[in-house]
Design a protein around this motif. Sequence first.
Motif, PDB file in Angstrom:
ATOM      1  N   SER A 108       0.845  -1.182   0.000  1.00 44.41           N
ATOM      2  CA  SER A 108       0.000   0.000   0.000  1.00 44.41           C
ATOM      3  C   SER A 108       0.882   1.234   0.000  1.00 44.41           C
ATOM      4  O   SER A 108       1.987   1.208   0.520  1.00 44.41           O
ATOM      5  N   THR A 109       0.390   2.304  -0.592  1.00 46.01           N
ATOM      6  CA  THR A 109       1.168   3.544  -0.665  1.00 46.01           C
ATOM      7  C   THR A 109       0.495   4.660   0.123  1.00 46.01           C
ATOM      8  O   THR A 109       0.639   5.824  -0.194  1.00 46.01           O
ATOM      9  N   GLY A 110      -0.250   4.296   1.143  1.00 45.94           N
ATOM     10  CA  GLY A 110      -0.860   5.290   2.012  1.00 45.94           C
ATOM     11  C   GLY A 110      -2.222   5.771   1.546  1.00 45.94           C
ATOM     12  O   GLY A 110      -2.773   6.699   2.114  1.00 45.94           O
ATOM     13  N   THR A 111      -2.791   5.155   0.522  1.00 49.27           N
ATOM     14  CA  THR A 111      -4.123   5.527   0.052  1.00 49.27           C
ATOM     15  C   THR A 111      -5.053   4.334   0.226  1.00 49.27           C
ATOM     16  O   THR A 111      -4.654   3.285   0.725  1.00 49.27           O
ATOM     17  N   ARG A 112      -6.294   4.474  -0.236  1.00 50.31           N
ATOM     18  CA  ARG A 112      -7.255   3.367  -0.170  1.00 50.31           C
ATOM     19  C   ARG A 112      -6.899   2.269  -1.166  1.00 50.31           C
ATOM     20  O   ARG A 112      -7.350   1.154  -1.049  1.00 50.31           O
ATOM     21  N   THR A 113      -6.101   2.600  -2.173  1.00 52.46           N
ATOM     22  CA  THR A 113      -5.742   1.652  -3.214  1.00 52.46           C
ATOM     23  C   THR A 113      -4.469   0.896  -2.814  1.00 52.46           C
ATOM     24  O   THR A 113      -3.532   1.486  -2.315  1.00 52.46           O
ATOM     25  N   TYR A 114      -4.471  -0.417  -3.053  1.00 55.47           N
ATOM     26  CA  TYR A 114      -3.297  -1.210  -2.710  1.00 55.47           C
ATOM     27  C   TYR A 114      -3.118  -2.340  -3.706  1.00 55.47           C
ATOM     28  O   TYR A 114      -4.021  -2.664  -4.481  1.00 55.47           O
ATOM     29  N   LEU A 115      -1.925  -2.942  -3.693  1.00 56.13           N
ATOM     30  CA  LEU A 115      -1.598  -4.071  -4.564  1.00 56.13           C
ATOM     31  C   LEU A 115      -1.573  -5.348  -3.743  1.00 56.13           C
ATOM     32  O   LEU A 115      -1.097  -5.361  -2.602  1.00 56.13           O
ATOM     33  N   GLU A 116      -2.065  -6.418  -4.346  1.00 51.64           N
ATOM     34  CA  GLU A 116      -2.030  -7.731  -3.725  1.00 51.64           C
ATOM     35  C   GLU A 116      -1.351  -8.670  -4.722  1.00 51.64           C
ATOM     36  O   GLU A 116      -1.828  -8.828  -5.840  1.00 51.64           O
ATOM     37  N   VAL A 117      -0.225  -9.245  -4.350  1.00 50.74           N
ATOM     38  CA  VAL A 117       0.544 -10.116  -5.233  1.00 50.74           C
ATOM     39  C   VAL A 117       0.481 -11.535  -4.679  1.00 50.74           C
ATOM     40  O   VAL A 117       0.737 -11.748  -3.496  1.00 50.74           O
ATOM     41  N   THR A 118       0.119 -12.504  -5.532  1.00 52.74           N
ATOM     42  CA  THR A 118       0.046 -13.887  -5.078  1.00 52.74           C
ATOM     43  C   THR A 118       0.805 -14.792  -6.037  1.00 52.74           C
ATOM     44  O   THR A 118       0.917 -14.501  -7.230  1.00 52.74           O
ATOM     45  N   GLY A 119       1.334 -15.875  -5.503  1.00 52.22           N
ATOM     46  CA  GLY A 119       2.044 -16.852  -6.311  1.00 52.22           C
ATOM     47  C   GLY A 119       2.388 -18.060  -5.476  1.00 52.22           C
ATOM     48  O   GLY A 119       2.108 -18.108  -4.282  1.00 52.22           O
ATOM     49  N   SER A 120       3.006 -19.044  -6.119  1.00 57.87           N
ATOM     50  CA  SER A 120       3.411 -20.242  -5.388  1.00 57.87           C
ATOM     51  C   SER A 120       4.634 -20.857  -6.047  1.00 57.87           C
ATOM     52  O   SER A 120       4.869 -20.673  -7.238  1.00 57.87           O
ATOM     53  N   GLY A 121       5.421 -21.565  -5.233  1.00 62.06           N
ATOM     54  CA  GLY A 121       6.537 -22.334  -5.724  1.00 62.06           C
ATOM     55  C   GLY A 121       7.831 -21.584  -5.929  1.00 62.06           C
ATOM     56  O   GLY A 121       8.872 -22.199  -6.111  1.00 62.06           O
ATOM     57  N   GLU A 122       7.803 -20.257  -5.926  1.00 58.22           N
ATOM     58  CA  GLU A 122       9.022 -19.495  -6.200  1.00 58.22           C
ATOM     59  C   GLU A 122      10.090 -19.737  -5.143  1.00 58.22           C
ATOM     60  O   GLU A 122       9.792 -20.015  -3.998  1.00 58.22           O
ATOM     61  N   SER A 123      11.350 -19.580  -5.570  1.00 57.09           N
ATOM     62  CA  SER A 123      12.436 -19.626  -4.596  1.00 57.09           C
ATOM     63  C   SER A 123      12.796 -18.211  -4.142  1.00 57.09           C
ATOM     64  O   SER A 123      13.434 -18.033  -3.130  1.00 57.09           O
ATOM     65  N   ARG A 124      12.352 -17.165  -4.906  1.00 57.31           N
ATOM     66  CA  ARG A 124      12.655 -15.783  -4.528  1.00 57.31           C
ATOM     67  C   ARG A 124      11.641 -14.839  -5.164  1.00 57.31           C
ATOM     68  O   ARG A 124      11.373 -14.914  -6.353  1.00 57.31           O
ATOM     69  N   VAL A 125      11.071 -13.937  -4.347  1.00 58.76           N
ATOM     70  CA  VAL A 125      10.209 -12.865  -4.834  1.00 58.76           C
ATOM     71  C   VAL A 125      10.719 -11.556  -4.259  1.00 58.76           C
ATOM     72  O   VAL A 125      11.225 -11.518  -3.136  1.00 58.76           O
ATOM     73  N   ARG A 126      10.593 -10.457  -5.023  1.00 55.10           N
ATOM     74  CA  ARG A 126      11.157  -9.179  -4.578  1.00 55.10           C
ATOM     75  C   ARG A 126      10.277  -8.022  -5.027  1.00 55.10           C
ATOM     76  O   ARG A 126       9.820  -7.978  -6.161  1.00 55.10           O
ATOM     77  N   TYR A 127      10.051  -7.072  -4.101  1.00 62.81           N
ATOM     78  CA  TYR A 127       9.397  -5.801  -4.401  1.00 62.81           C
ATOM     79  C   TYR A 127      10.385  -4.693  -4.080  1.00 62.81           C
ATOM     80  O   TYR A 127      11.044  -4.732  -3.040  1.00 62.81           O
ATOM     81  N   GLU A 128      10.492  -3.703  -4.980  1.00 66.88           N
ATOM     82  CA  GLU A 128      11.376  -2.557  -4.748  1.00 66.88           C
ATOM     83  C   GLU A 128      10.643  -1.281  -5.121  1.00 66.88           C
ATOM     84  O   GLU A 128      10.038  -1.188  -6.178  1.00 66.88           O
ATOM     85  N   ARG A 129      10.727  -0.287  -4.257  1.00 62.32           N
ATOM     86  CA  ARG A 129      10.148   1.028  -4.519  1.00 62.32           C
ATOM     87  C   ARG A 129      11.286   1.981  -4.843  1.00 62.32           C
ATOM     88  O   ARG A 129      12.259   2.084  -4.106  1.00 62.32           O
ATOM     89  N   ASP A 130      11.178   2.655  -5.994  1.00 63.82           N
ATOM     90  CA  ASP A 130      12.187   3.616  -6.426  1.00 63.82           C
ATOM     91  C   ASP A 130      11.455   4.889  -6.835  1.00 63.82           C
ATOM     92  O   ASP A 130      10.999   4.999  -7.974  1.00 63.82           O
ATOM     93  N   GLY A 131      11.352   5.826  -5.899  1.00 66.82           N
ATOM     94  CA  GLY A 131      10.651   7.080  -6.183  1.00 66.82           C
ATOM     95  C   GLY A 131       9.193   6.855  -6.489  1.00 66.82           C
ATOM     96  O   GLY A 131       8.447   6.334  -5.672  1.00 66.82           O
TER      97      GLY A 131
END
Length: 180
Positions: A108-131
């Motif tokens: 979430s970025t501080g608003t009512r709107t947000y992201l939901e990410v789902t998956g399975s089996g991965e060995s690595r998942v990454r989220y990065e915020r850049d500006g």
Amino acid sequence: MSEDSLTIVNAEGQELHFADKVWSGTMPVLDGHFTVDFVPGSTSVQVRFSESFSVRFEPERAKDRSICLSFDGDDFRAVEGPGLQNVEYTRSTVEATGENMQYEVGISTGTRTYLEVTGSGESRVRYERDGKKGYFTAQDAPFTVVLRDRDQQEPLDTMEFSAGETCTIRIRDGVPSFVR
């Protein structure tokens, strides 16, 4: 150690240990906070940190439970699901690794709107915020990103991604949207 136990190490090498619903260690209590929830069980704690930190934890029995770690600030980020073996947070990233994960990442970025990410089996998942952009990548398996509004049941938008692909999210005035 108890069933509900973990160790958190910050960027300065200070540690917090949690066992039998008791915190101990060398990490000072400062500003900002995150919450650790164990499921099953009802343990929920808040610990305060300095502005500069990374949190890394390796639950002993990650395959037997779901874990959620979240903190506040410009973004709210939470990771939960069985199969997590390690989750590392900084102010701009969150990265989870494991085997046979069934994960959900909330962003979430501080608003009512947000992201939901789902998956399975991965060995690595990454989220990065850049500006004004956010990037989500899963290493070894497809994943789904859903854009939601807290006040609506139906998703605002949904996109599916292949393993290794990157989902790019534009953030304007705190509101996320997909870059297509």
